[in-house]
Design a protein around this motif. Structure first.
Motif, PDB file in Angstrom:
ATOM      1  N   PRO A 331      28.058  40.686  39.320  1.00 23.86           N
ATOM      2  CA  PRO A 331      27.561  39.473  39.971  1.00 23.86           C
ATOM      3  C   PRO A 331      28.143  38.176  39.435  1.00 23.86           C
ATOM      4  CG  PRO A 331      25.779  41.012  39.619  1.00 23.86           C
ATOM      5  CD  PRO A 331      26.969  41.580  38.914  1.00 23.86           C
ATOM      6  N   PRO A 332      28.143  37.933  38.105  1.00 20.63           N
ATOM      7  CA  PRO A 332      28.712  36.665  37.646  1.00 20.63           C
ATOM      8  C   PRO A 332      30.217  36.570  37.832  1.00 20.63           C
ATOM      9  CG  PRO A 332      28.175  38.050  35.761  1.00 20.63           C
ATOM     10  CD  PRO A 332      27.600  38.714  36.962  1.00 20.63           C
ATOM     11  N   LEU A 333      30.929  37.694  37.695  1.00 21.81           N
ATOM     12  CA  LEU A 333      32.378  37.660  37.848  1.00 21.81           C
ATOM     13  C   LEU A 333      32.766  37.358  39.291  1.00 21.81           C
ATOM     14  CD1 LEU A 333      35.181  37.995  36.685  1.00 21.81           C
ATOM     15  CD2 LEU A 333      34.970  40.481  37.019  1.00 21.81           C
ATOM     16  N   ILE A 334      32.139  38.056  40.231  1.00 22.97           N
ATOM     17  CA  ILE A 334      32.433  37.801  41.636  1.00 22.97           C
ATOM     18  C   ILE A 334      31.993  36.394  42.021  1.00 22.97           C
ATOM     19  CG2 ILE A 334      31.837  38.460  44.007  1.00 22.97           C
ATOM     20  CD1 ILE A 334      31.773  41.340  43.087  1.00 22.97           C
ATOM     21  N   GLY A 335      30.829  35.955  41.513  1.00 27.66           N
ATOM     22  CA  GLY A 335      30.379  34.599  41.805  1.00 27.66           C
ATOM     23  C   GLY A 335      31.323  33.556  41.246  1.00 27.66           C
ATOM     24  N   ALA A 336      31.843  33.774  40.029  1.00 30.14           N
ATOM     25  CA  ALA A 336      32.776  32.821  39.429  1.00 30.14           C
ATOM     26  C   ALA A 336      34.084  32.757  40.210  1.00 30.14           C
ATOM     27  CB  ALA A 336      33.048  33.214  37.974  1.00 30.14           C
ATOM     28  N   VAL A 337      34.585  33.922  40.611  1.00 27.42           N
ATOM     29  CA  VAL A 337      35.820  33.948  41.396  1.00 27.42           C
ATOM     30  C   VAL A 337      35.616  33.286  42.753  1.00 27.42           C
ATOM     31  CG1 VAL A 337      37.483  35.462  42.545  1.00 27.42           C
ATOM     32  CG2 VAL A 337      36.735  35.984  40.227  1.00 27.42           C
ATOM     33  N   ALA A 338      34.445  33.533  43.361  1.00 32.45           N
ATOM     34  CA  ALA A 338      34.145  32.920  44.657  1.00 32.45           C
ATOM     35  C   ALA A 338      34.073  31.401  44.536  1.00 32.45           C
ATOM     36  CB  ALA A 338      32.829  33.463  45.208  1.00 32.45           C
ATOM     37  N   SER A 339      33.518  30.899  43.435  1.00 29.70           N
ATOM     38  CA  SER A 339      33.425  29.457  43.240  1.00 29.70           C
ATOM     39  C   SER A 339      34.790  28.839  42.949  1.00 29.70           C
ATOM     40  CB  SER A 339      32.455  29.152  42.086  1.00 29.70           C
ATOM     41  OG  SER A 339      31.142  29.555  42.409  1.00 29.70           O
ATOM     42  N   ALA A 340      35.604  29.537  42.151  1.00 28.30           N
ATOM     43  CA  ALA A 340      36.907  28.992  41.773  1.00 28.30           C
ATOM     44  C   ALA A 340      37.953  29.188  42.863  1.00 28.30           C
ATOM     45  CB  ALA A 340      37.395  29.658  40.481  1.00 28.30           C
ATOM     46  N   LEU A 341      37.883  30.290  43.571  1.00 30.90           N
ATOM     47  CA  LEU A 341      38.858  30.596  44.623  1.00 30.90           C
ATOM     48  C   LEU A 341      38.131  30.717  45.959  1.00 30.90           C
ATOM     49  CD1 LEU A 341      40.981  33.226  42.641  1.00 30.90           C
ATOM     50  CD2 LEU A 341      41.496  30.799  42.992  1.00 30.90           C
ATOM     51  N   THR A 342      37.888  31.948  46.378  1.00 31.20           N
ATOM     52  CA  THR A 342      37.167  32.211  47.623  1.00 31.20           C
ATOM     53  C   THR A 342      36.359  33.483  47.466  1.00 31.20           C
ATOM     54  OG1 THR A 342      38.958  33.558  48.569  1.00 31.20           O
ATOM     55  CG2 THR A 342      39.016  31.178  49.008  1.00 31.20           C
ATOM     56  N   MET A 343      35.473  33.756  48.422  1.00 33.88           N
ATOM     57  CA  MET A 343      34.744  35.013  48.425  1.00 33.88           C
ATOM     58  C   MET A 343      35.692  36.190  48.585  1.00 33.88           C
ATOM     59  SD  MET A 343      31.483  34.946  47.900  1.00 33.88           S
ATOM     60  CE  MET A 343      31.152  36.576  48.547  1.00 33.88           C
TER      61      MET A 343
END
Length: 398
Positions: A331-343
């Protein structure tokens, strides 16, 4: 026992399809939501060693019954949260109860397996997935007609708690798997380390679908609440169907080949959802992820429960902890990537971990025993796993 798996899946799915509504009500960013969802896995990992100890001492039946009721009641807590901090705390409680229940009901299933010649673990886990499908259908319908999250989850919690109390009577007695005389310490052999790493990657992908499938369809495709739930429903349907035939496939293809094919299929599904951001393609891609990953975790738990010289509940707790570490990181890794890049970038991680499952499939070969009863590890899978096994560390799993 199978009914407990069904109820657990139904409860999890009802919460999963309401995640976007909770996120919107609290005004959380993808990164904040990812951190909040971290609480589920963190709580589960904290609970699993305790669950292993309790199962070994008292048997899986009483632990399963108590944990099932506690899990049901904890489902309503996220709906009551009025802030990010409250949501994080409520999800940690939900994770604690879920982790306790996960170890206990899988230990009960492993004990039942001893009375059958053919594999049954995939079949049992199929009930969890069918419960997820039913829960997703119910939750999606409830969301579509505009019913608020609080009354929805409260009704689900009461229904699951009452059903668990009644159905728990049919579980095998505590004497069937209680082993208070055996050591609570489990050595992290190369065999268990390999199984744990595969479990990590599989549950990383499963957790991504539970926590992010509806959000992905809403944010990337622009789907409404009802259609957003369809992605998780497709994942649950193919997961359930794959597990329903998983025991037969395991017998025919053997665990190694089945895991290789499953990991590759899941990676293909994630890639399709990334490359073609259309509703039909994303729903199909999520379905392929479910089909690919469906039978692998049950295979891993079954192999762990048969580890020579280890109490089945202890081995299951250890491997489950590794698996839930994937949920913890996801959850935090995917959320961080989504915030920095895209979903889409976040979903790409699922494609990668699924390929890792295919690469490490040979680790699912069962450990053999030497003439003195020691464990002989299966063929080397990766340099990292060999180094981990050679470190000679001991892990407290209970």
């Amino acid at each position: 026992m199978s009914a407990i798996f069904f109820l657990t899946g139904a409860g999890t799915a009802n919460w999963a399809v309401r995640i976007p509504a909770v996120q919107e009500r609290l005004g959380l960013t993808p990164g904040q939501l990812g951190i909040a969802l971290l609480g589920v896995s963190a709580g589960a990992i904290l609970a699993m060693p305790v669950a292993g100890r309790l199962v070994a001492r008292h048997g899986s039946r009483p632990v399963t019954r108590v944990a099932a009721v506690a899990f049901a009641l904890a489902l309503v807590l996220p709906a009551l949260a009025g802030s990010f901090a409250a949501l994080l705390a409520s999800l940690m409680v939900l994770g604690l109860t879920n982790g306790m229940l996960d170890v206990a009901m899988n230990a009960q299933a492993a004990t039942v397996q001893q009375h059958y010649r053919q594999p049954i673990m995939s079949r049992v886990h199929a009930l969890y997935s069918f419960g997820g499908l039913a829960g997703a259908a119910l939750g999606g319908r409830v969301a579509a007609v505009g019913i608020e999250v609080k009354p929805h989850l409260a009704m689900v919690a009461v229904a699951i708690a009452l059903a668990s109390l009644v159905l728990g009577v049919g579980l095998l007695p505590a004497s069937a798997d209680a082993a208070p005389e055996q050591s609570p310490t489990t050595r992290l052999t190369r065999h268990l380390a390999a199984l744990g790493f595969v479990a990590f990657c599989v549950l990383f992908g499963e957790g991504a679908m539970v926590n992010w499938s509806a959000v992905y369809l809403r944010d990337v495709v622009g789907a409404g609440p009802g259609l957003a739930a369809a992605g998780f429903a497709a994942f649950s349907l193919t997961m359930a169907s794959g597990r329903a035939v998983g025991d037969a496939l395991t017998t025919r293809l053997r665990p190694v080949r089945l895991a290789r094919l499953g990991g590759a299929l899941a990676s293909l599904g994630a890639t399709l959802a990334i490359v073609v951001p259309q509703p039909w393609a994303v729903v199909l891609g999520f379905g392929l992820i479910g089909a690919g990953l469906s039978s692998i975790f049950p295979i891993v738990l079954a192999a762990a429960s048969r580890t020579p010289g280890v109490v089945p509940g202890a081995a299951i707790a250890l491997v489950s902890m590794c698996g839930y570490s994937g949920l913890l990181a996801g959850p935090p890794l995917i959320g961080a990537v989504a915030s920095a890049l895209t979903m889409r970038g976040g979903l790409a991680i699922v494609a990668l971990t699924s390929l890792v499952v295919a690469f490490l499939a040979r680790s699912l070969r069962e450990a053999k025993t030497d003439p003195e009863g020691g464990v002989i590890a299966p063929p080397r899978g990766t340099i990292a796993l060999d180094a981990l096994a050679d470190s000679r560390h001991h892990v407290r799993s209970m």
